[in-house]
Design an enzyme around this catalytic site. Structure first.
Site, mmCIF file in Angstrom:
data_model
loop_
_atom_site.group_PDB
_atom_site.id
_atom_site.type_symbol
_atom_site.label_atom_id
_atom_site.label_comp_id
_atom_site.label_asym_id
_atom_site.label_seq_id
_atom_site.Cartn_x
_atom_site.Cartn_y
_atom_site.Cartn_z
ATOM 1 N N LYS A 113 45.199 -37.973 19.994
ATOM 2 C CA LYS A 113 46.226 -38.440 21.277
ATOM 3 C C LYS A 113 47.200 -37.578 21.020
ATOM 4 O O LYS A 113 47.772 -37.187 22.206
ATOM 5 C CB LYS A 113 46.307 -39.879 20.727
ATOM 6 C CG LYS A 113 45.216 -40.708 20.823
ATOM 7 C CD LYS A 113 45.761 -42.085 21.250
ATOM 8 C CE LYS A 113 44.506 -42.997 21.649
ATOM 9 N NZ LYS A 113 44.535 -44.615 21.895
ATOM 10 N N LYS A 200 33.538 -41.028 22.735
ATOM 11 C CA LYS A 200 33.672 -42.133 22.715
ATOM 12 C C LYS A 200 34.014 -42.857 24.094
ATOM 13 O O LYS A 200 35.046 -42.324 24.568
ATOM 14 C CB LYS A 200 34.827 -42.748 21.591
ATOM 15 C CG LYS A 200 34.943 -44.063 21.416
ATOM 16 C CD LYS A 200 35.995 -44.323 20.386
ATOM 17 C CE LYS A 200 37.373 -44.554 21.010
ATOM 18 N NZ LYS A 200 37.745 -45.834 21.279
ATOM 19 N N LYS A 203 39.287 -46.659 27.319
ATOM 20 C CA LYS A 203 40.044 -47.113 28.182
ATOM 21 C C LYS A 203 40.964 -45.927 28.814
ATOM 22 O O LYS A 203 41.316 -45.964 30.060
ATOM 23 C CB LYS A 203 40.870 -48.044 27.780
ATOM 24 C CG LYS A 203 40.727 -49.288 27.488
ATOM 25 C CD LYS A 203 41.627 -50.379 27.098
ATOM 26 C CE LYS A 203 41.603 -51.079 25.589
ATOM 27 N NZ LYS A 203 42.172 -50.441 24.655
HETATM 28 N N1 AQP Z 1 33.648 -46.885 22.646
HETATM 29 C C1 AQP Z 1 33.883 -47.996 21.490
HETATM 30 N N2 AQP Z 1 32.723 -48.375 20.983
HETATM 31 C C2 AQP Z 1 32.953 -49.726 19.924
HETATM 32 N N3 AQP Z 1 34.017 -50.105 19.739
HETATM 33 C C3 AQP Z 1 35.121 -49.596 20.300
HETATM 34 N N4 AQP Z 1 36.435 -49.862 20.355
HETATM 35 C C4 AQP Z 1 37.202 -49.148 21.242
HETATM 36 N N5 AQP Z 1 36.424 -48.416 21.775
HETATM 37 C C5 AQP Z 1 35.063 -48.351 21.357
HETATM 38 C C6 AQP Z 1 36.642 -51.128 19.392
HETATM 39 O O1 AQP Z 1 37.603 -51.935 20.386
HETATM 40 C C7 AQP Z 1 38.796 -52.666 19.677
HETATM 41 C C8 AQP Z 1 39.982 -52.450 20.414
HETATM 42 O O2 AQP Z 1 40.200 -50.915 20.447
HETATM 43 P P1 AQP Z 1 41.823 -50.784 20.850
HETATM 44 O O3 AQP Z 1 41.996 -51.115 22.317
HETATM 45 O O4 AQP Z 1 42.605 -51.249 19.908
HETATM 46 O O5 AQP Z 1 41.894 -49.252 20.761
HETATM 47 P P2 AQP Z 1 41.023 -47.915 20.816
HETATM 48 O O6 AQP Z 1 40.072 -48.246 19.685
HETATM 49 O O7 AQP Z 1 41.806 -46.750 20.954
HETATM 50 O O8 AQP Z 1 40.031 -48.202 22.114
HETATM 51 P P3 AQP Z 1 40.104 -47.510 23.436
HETATM 52 O O9 AQP Z 1 39.219 -48.143 24.338
HETATM 53 O O10 AQP Z 1 39.567 -46.205 23.117
HETATM 54 O O11 AQP Z 1 41.542 -47.370 23.962
HETATM 55 P P4 AQP Z 1 42.629 -46.238 24.121
HETATM 56 O O12 AQP Z 1 41.745 -45.318 25.334
HETATM 57 O O13 AQP Z 1 43.840 -46.826 24.889
HETATM 58 O O14 AQP Z 1 42.926 -45.511 22.917
HETATM 59 C C9 AQP Z 1 38.972 -51.956 18.261
HETATM 60 O O15 AQP Z 1 38.173 -52.670 17.287
HETATM 61 C C10 AQP Z 1 37.964 -50.437 18.457
HETATM 62 O O16 AQP Z 1 37.438 -50.091 17.339
#
Ligand code: AQP
Length: 337
Positions: A113, A200, A203
């Site tokens: 990030k 991955k 969001k």
């Molecule tokens: N692609 C994924 N596959 C499986 N699990 C996922 N998680 C996130 N992306 C995937 C799981 O969802 C939970 C919440 O995630 P988060 O919002 O706390 O942050 P993150 O892991 O950083 O998810 P994002 O969607 O990628 O958000 P951004 O883009 O904002 O950083 C966690 O348990 C995560 O493991």
């Protein structure tokens, strides 16, 4: 002795996608029967990257509504907003003071990030895993269901509890902080992007077409799946490292259709993409239909949501304050009269 506890959360950084659901939220639902679930919307995490305040408030409520729509029962689980419980920030500070800087500098998510933000990287982004450790440790969580990408952060939380708090400040038989275990599902722990099977699903990916959001209407799901990256082979298979897109889309299909890997592998072994994609789209649309229906009701009239969040906050605060006071006292901070 009470029931074992679960702590988990999602940061309200945008629309929740099927990766968040498959990797994390879907594991919370069956645990409600056997565990006390503390499920928070981690809004303090969401401000570690640049954000729009109005959007953050909307996303926070929307994320909580999605928890309910996905089957979280407020009679069995406490749903709350992280920033409404001040103990999260305070325990984070206490843990900051015992966490070595180089533990944080080697976190993969920070490095990924930070690159995207060039010279605008906040201290909060570096500190994200310590706040996450505070979230977990405040509730004496036994289990933390997360996607694969959070494994390293969870390990850090365990090390902080064990090596930096319990062994330095704990006295007697009972550890000062409970050392939690992760729960990472075997299939779907890392759902990949629709446009790149090596990244991955996320969001914050600027490409909307890279993910299926839980609230996407059927026509949009169809369109995104139609455009999803594929390869030139006929016959779809799991586990071929040269075909990451095939593995990812089959995994999504297997989980969303509820068919499981073996049946899907058999059904799709001679299938071409042109036949497979409409099946996948149909499975996604059907799986999301009940969630979308329930979500609409909850967000159109927020009365139920407010009651759930207030009750969740009250339940969580009692537990969090108790743990915080235990740590404050062990560190030598004097209580107020
Ligand atoms: N692609 C994924 N596959 C499986 N699990 C996922 N998680 C996130 N992306 C995937 C799981 O969802 C939970 C919440 O995630 P988060 O919002 O706390 O942050 P993150 O892991 O950083 O998810 P994002 O969607 O990628 O958000 P951004 O883009 O904002 O950083 C966690 O348990 C995560 O493991």
């Amino acid at each position: 002795m009470g029931r074992p506890r679960v702590l988990s959360g999602v940061q309200p950084t945008g629309a929740l996608h099927i990766g968040n659901w498959i990797g994390a939220i879907s594991s919370w639902v069956p645990l409600q029967e056997s565990h006390d679930n503390f499920l928070c919307v981690v809004d303090l995490h969401a401000i570690t990257v640049p954000h729009d305040p109005k959007q953050l408030s909307e996303n926070t409520l929307s994320t909580a509504a999605i928890y309910l729509a996905c089957g979280i029962d407020p009679k069995l689980s406490s749903i709350f907003i992280q920033s409404q419980i001040k103990a999260h920030s305070e325990l984070c500070w206490l843990l900051n003071c015992v966490t070595p800087l180089n533990w944080l500098e080697r976190m993969i998510q920070f490095k990924e990030k930070a690159v995207k933000q060039a010279d605008n990287v906040s201290v909060g982004l570096l500190d994200y895993p310590v706040l996450m450790a505070a979230d977990i440790l405040l509730y004496d969580a036994d289990l933390v269901p997360v996607g694969e990408d959070q494994k390293q952060h969870l390990e850090l939380a365990r090390n902080i509890a064990q090596q930096r708090i319990n062994s330095r400040f704990g006295k007697g038989q009972k550890p000062l902080l409970k050392v939690p275990k992760g729960l990472i599902r075997k299939e779907g722990a890392r759902v990949m992007s629709l446009t790149d099977g090596q990244s991955k699903m996320s969001k914050s990916d600027p490409n909307e077409g890279s993910r299926i959001n839980l609230l996407d209407p059927p026509e949009l799901i169809n369109k995104k799946i139609k455009r999803a990256k594929t390869d030139t082979h006929i016959g779809l298979e799991f586990g071929n490292i040269d075909r990451p897109e095939a593995d990812n889309l089959l995994t999504i299909y297997s989980v969303l259709s509820g068919m499981g890997r073996d049946s899907v592998a058999k059904e799709c072994s001679e299938m071409g993409w042109g036949t497979f994609k409409p099946l996948l789209a149909e499975a996604a649309i059907e799986a999301l239909k009940p969630i979308q229906k329930r979500y609409k009701d909850l967000i159109n009239d927020k009365t139920e949501l407010s009651i759930v969040l207030e009750q969740g906050r009250a339940n969580a605060e009692v537990v969090a304050e108790k743990t915080l006071n235990r740590v404050r006292s062990a560190l030598g901070l004097i209580e107020r009269n």
